[in-house]
Design a protein around this motif. Sequence first.
Motif, PDB file in Angstrom:
ATOM      1  N   LEU A 190     -11.187  -3.234  -7.519  1.00 46.10           N
ATOM      2  CA  LEU A 190      -9.991  -3.299  -6.677  1.00 46.10           C
ATOM      3  C   LEU A 190      -8.814  -2.594  -7.330  1.00 46.10           C
ATOM      4  CD1 LEU A 190      -8.635  -4.442  -4.111  1.00 46.10           C
ATOM      5  CD2 LEU A 190      -8.136  -6.518  -5.413  1.00 46.10           C
ATOM      6  N   ASN A 191      -8.714  -2.679  -8.647  1.00 45.69           N
ATOM      7  CA  ASN A 191      -7.605  -2.025  -9.344  1.00 45.69           C
ATOM      8  C   ASN A 191      -7.640  -0.505  -9.181  1.00 45.69           C
ATOM      9  OD1 ASN A 191      -6.363  -4.351 -10.438  1.00 45.69           O
ATOM     10  ND2 ASN A 191      -7.963  -4.478 -12.000  1.00 45.69           N
ATOM     11  N   GLN A 192      -8.846   0.039  -9.021  1.00 43.81           N
ATOM     12  CA  GLN A 192      -8.959   1.476  -8.804  1.00 43.81           C
ATOM     13  C   GLN A 192      -8.332   1.864  -7.462  1.00 43.81           C
ATOM     14  OE1 GLN A 192     -13.174   2.135  -9.117  1.00 43.81           O
ATOM     15  NE2 GLN A 192     -13.147   2.265 -11.355  1.00 43.81           N
ATOM     16  N   LEU A 193      -8.497   1.005  -6.462  1.00 45.83           N
ATOM     17  CA  LEU A 193      -7.903   1.282  -5.150  1.00 45.83           C
ATOM     18  C   LEU A 193      -6.379   1.161  -5.203  1.00 45.83           C
ATOM     19  CD1 LEU A 193     -10.400  -0.499  -2.735  1.00 45.83           C
ATOM     20  CD2 LEU A 193     -10.333   1.902  -3.452  1.00 45.83           C
ATOM     21  N   VAL A 194      -5.879   0.262  -6.036  1.00 41.38           N
ATOM     22  CA  VAL A 194      -4.423   0.149  -6.213  1.00 41.38           C
ATOM     23  C   VAL A 194      -3.875   1.438  -6.810  1.00 41.38           C
ATOM     24  CG1 VAL A 194      -2.594  -1.089  -7.429  1.00 41.38           C
ATOM     25  CG2 VAL A 194      -4.499  -2.366  -6.437  1.00 41.38           C
ATOM     26  N   GLN A 219      -3.857   4.088  -4.100  1.00 45.83           N
ATOM     27  CA  GLN A 219      -2.740   3.927  -3.165  1.00 45.83           C
ATOM     28  C   GLN A 219      -1.437   4.443  -3.767  1.00 45.83           C
ATOM     29  OE1 GLN A 219      -1.251  -0.025  -2.352  1.00 45.83           O
ATOM     30  NE2 GLN A 219      -1.087   0.422  -0.170  1.00 45.83           N
ATOM     31  N   GLN A 220      -1.226   4.197  -5.059  1.00 46.12           N
ATOM     32  CA  GLN A 220      -0.014   4.689  -5.697  1.00 46.12           C
ATOM     33  C   GLN A 220       0.001   6.213  -5.777  1.00 46.12           C
ATOM     34  OE1 GLN A 220       2.918   3.402  -6.939  1.00 46.12           O
ATOM     35  NE2 GLN A 220       2.308   1.610  -5.738  1.00 46.12           N
ATOM     36  N   LEU A 221      -1.155   6.813  -6.005  1.00 47.33           N
ATOM     37  CA  LEU A 221      -1.222   8.280  -6.024  1.00 47.33           C
ATOM     38  C   LEU A 221      -0.942   8.849  -4.642  1.00 47.33           C
ATOM     39  CD1 LEU A 221      -4.306   8.794  -8.362  1.00 47.33           C
ATOM     40  CD2 LEU A 221      -1.938   9.444  -8.853  1.00 47.33           C
ATOM     41  N   ILE A 222      -1.413   8.193  -3.598  1.00 45.76           N
ATOM     42  CA  ILE A 222      -1.107   8.612  -2.229  1.00 45.76           C
ATOM     43  C   ILE A 222       0.398   8.557  -1.992  1.00 45.76           C
ATOM     44  CG2 ILE A 222      -1.205   7.810   0.176  1.00 45.76           C
ATOM     45  CD1 ILE A 222      -3.626   9.375  -0.427  1.00 45.76           C
ATOM     46  N   ALA A 223       1.027   7.508  -2.492  1.00 46.24           N
ATOM     47  CA  ALA A 223       2.462   7.314  -2.254  1.00 46.24           C
ATOM     48  C   ALA A 223       3.319   8.256  -3.073  1.00 46.24           C
ATOM     49  CB  ALA A 223       2.852   5.864  -2.558  1.00 46.24           C
ATOM     50  N   GLU A 276      -5.492   5.279   4.953  1.00 49.76           N
ATOM     51  CA  GLU A 276      -5.107   4.246   5.914  1.00 49.76           C
ATOM     52  C   GLU A 276      -5.914   2.959   5.754  1.00 49.76           C
ATOM     53  OE1 GLU A 276      -5.204   3.646  10.706  1.00 49.76           O
ATOM     54  OE2 GLU A 276      -4.328   5.499   9.951  1.00 49.76           O
ATOM     55  N   PRO A 277      -7.251   3.002   5.737  1.00 51.68           N
ATOM     56  CA  PRO A 277      -7.983   1.743   5.574  1.00 51.68           C
ATOM     57  C   PRO A 277      -7.740   1.073   4.222  1.00 51.68           C
ATOM     58  CG  PRO A 277      -9.490   3.622   5.541  1.00 51.68           C
ATOM     59  CD  PRO A 277      -8.167   4.127   5.998  1.00 51.68           C
ATOM     60  N   VAL A 278      -7.577   1.859   3.151  1.00 49.93           N
ATOM     61  CA  VAL A 278      -7.293   1.267   1.845  1.00 49.93           C
ATOM     62  C   VAL A 278      -5.929   0.588   1.863  1.00 49.93           C
ATOM     63  CG1 VAL A 278      -6.753   1.799  -0.568  1.00 49.93           C
ATOM     64  CG2 VAL A 278      -8.799   2.756   0.486  1.00 49.93           C
ATOM     65  N   GLY A 279      -4.906   1.269   2.417  1.00 51.38           N
ATOM     66  CA  GLY A 279      -3.576   0.682   2.486  1.00 51.38           C
ATOM     67  C   GLY A 279      -3.560  -0.589   3.312  1.00 51.38           C
ATOM     68  N   TYR A 280      -4.275  -0.560   4.438  1.00 53.08           N
ATOM     69  CA  TYR A 280      -4.336  -1.741   5.302  1.00 53.08           C
ATOM     70  C   TYR A 280      -5.012  -2.902   4.569  1.00 53.08           C
ATOM     71  CZ  TYR A 280      -5.773  -4.795   9.139  1.00 53.08           C
ATOM     72  OH  TYR A 280      -5.972  -5.880   9.945  1.00 53.08           O
ATOM     73  N   ALA A 281      -6.149  -2.616   3.922  1.00 48.61           N
ATOM     74  CA  ALA A 281      -6.896  -3.662   3.229  1.00 48.61           C
ATOM     75  C   ALA A 281      -6.086  -4.280   2.100  1.00 48.61           C
ATOM     76  CB  ALA A 281      -8.208  -3.092   2.694  1.00 48.61           C
ATOM     77  N   LEU A 282      -5.428  -3.446   1.288  1.00 44.15           N
ATOM     78  CA  LEU A 282      -4.629  -3.968   0.184  1.00 44.15           C
ATOM     79  C   LEU A 282      -3.447  -4.784   0.695  1.00 44.15           C
ATOM     80  CD1 LEU A 282      -4.604  -0.925  -2.292  1.00 44.15           C
ATOM     81  CD2 LEU A 282      -5.953  -3.030  -2.455  1.00 44.15           C
ATOM     82  N   GLY A 283      -2.853  -4.328   1.796  1.00 43.24           N
ATOM     83  CA  GLY A 283      -1.745  -5.075   2.375  1.00 43.24           C
ATOM     84  C   GLY A 283      -2.180  -6.445   2.867  1.00 43.24           C
TER      85      GLY A 283
END
Length: 303
Positions: free
Chosen positions: A8-12, A15-19, A71-78
């Motif tokens: 899960l930390n990899q997805l975080v 998401q930060q790299l996307i932002a 989009e799905p990663v951001g939604y899931a983390l949110g």
Amino acid sequence: MELTDIDLNQLVVFQQLIAERSVSRAAENLGLTQPAVSNTLAKLRRQFGDDLFVRTPAGMMPTPFAEQLAEPVGYALGMIHSGLNQHSRFAPASLERTLTIGMTDIGEIVFLPALVARLRQEAPGISLATVRTTATSLRDDMEAGKVDLAIGPLPQLKAGFFQRQLFRQRYVCLFRQGHALDRKRLSLADFKAAEHLVIVSAGTGHGRVDALIQRAGIERSTRLTVPHFVSVGHILQRSDMVATVTERLAQCLAGPFELSFRPHPLDLPDVAINVFWHAKVHRSPMHQWLRGIVFELFGDDQA
């Protein structure tokens, strides 16, 4: 790929790299070292079989696959974040942060005075910032959590976003008090004969009105064209020009600038003003509270 194949930390980090589009800024936001973020990105690249981000002069730009994944990663983390914090007591008065809202210059005139006053009462530690809804990055910024809310006619925000109508409004003709047209009814002949202030609001739903007027075969005598609505009151107050604007904007400008407005002689469609928010903040107590204030202050009973 199974969920057990990824941390899960990899997805975080993703998401930060996307932002941020930057390894160094992502590392700073997460409290990690740059090598740690780079190592995580390398692992993600191997797992997905895709570069994910490509270094360019403008920063680390996502590949098409990364954009689809965002989009799905951001939604899931949110949703995970909201679920973990759903029992936390929400206290607006204790908030210390900046909320960012996407809106046009019309929105700044119509919404901000009352909204700032209300937030000052309920959450004095909150400050507001606005960004233009015409920005090409609006969708990405809302997905990344950089923009909390957007208000306006925004057809580009569809998949991944919730929306609710605030109100519908008609278009009117706005001019100075004492104008030759300042009488009970404005005819189409009056409209054609007048000199016009035209606001070219490209990239917003309001820009459609000029196309509709042209499609109706109406040739206006355009004296002045401007790219925004902020100067409309000042210009009309000291001229004989007429502007086609939304009714709520006309109501806000009429008193301070001694202007009058009348129903538009053309049968122009009403415009719907909606509130948009990303699915990732749908259950966030803070965002629910913010949306509730916006709905209460500006929504029609029928919305």
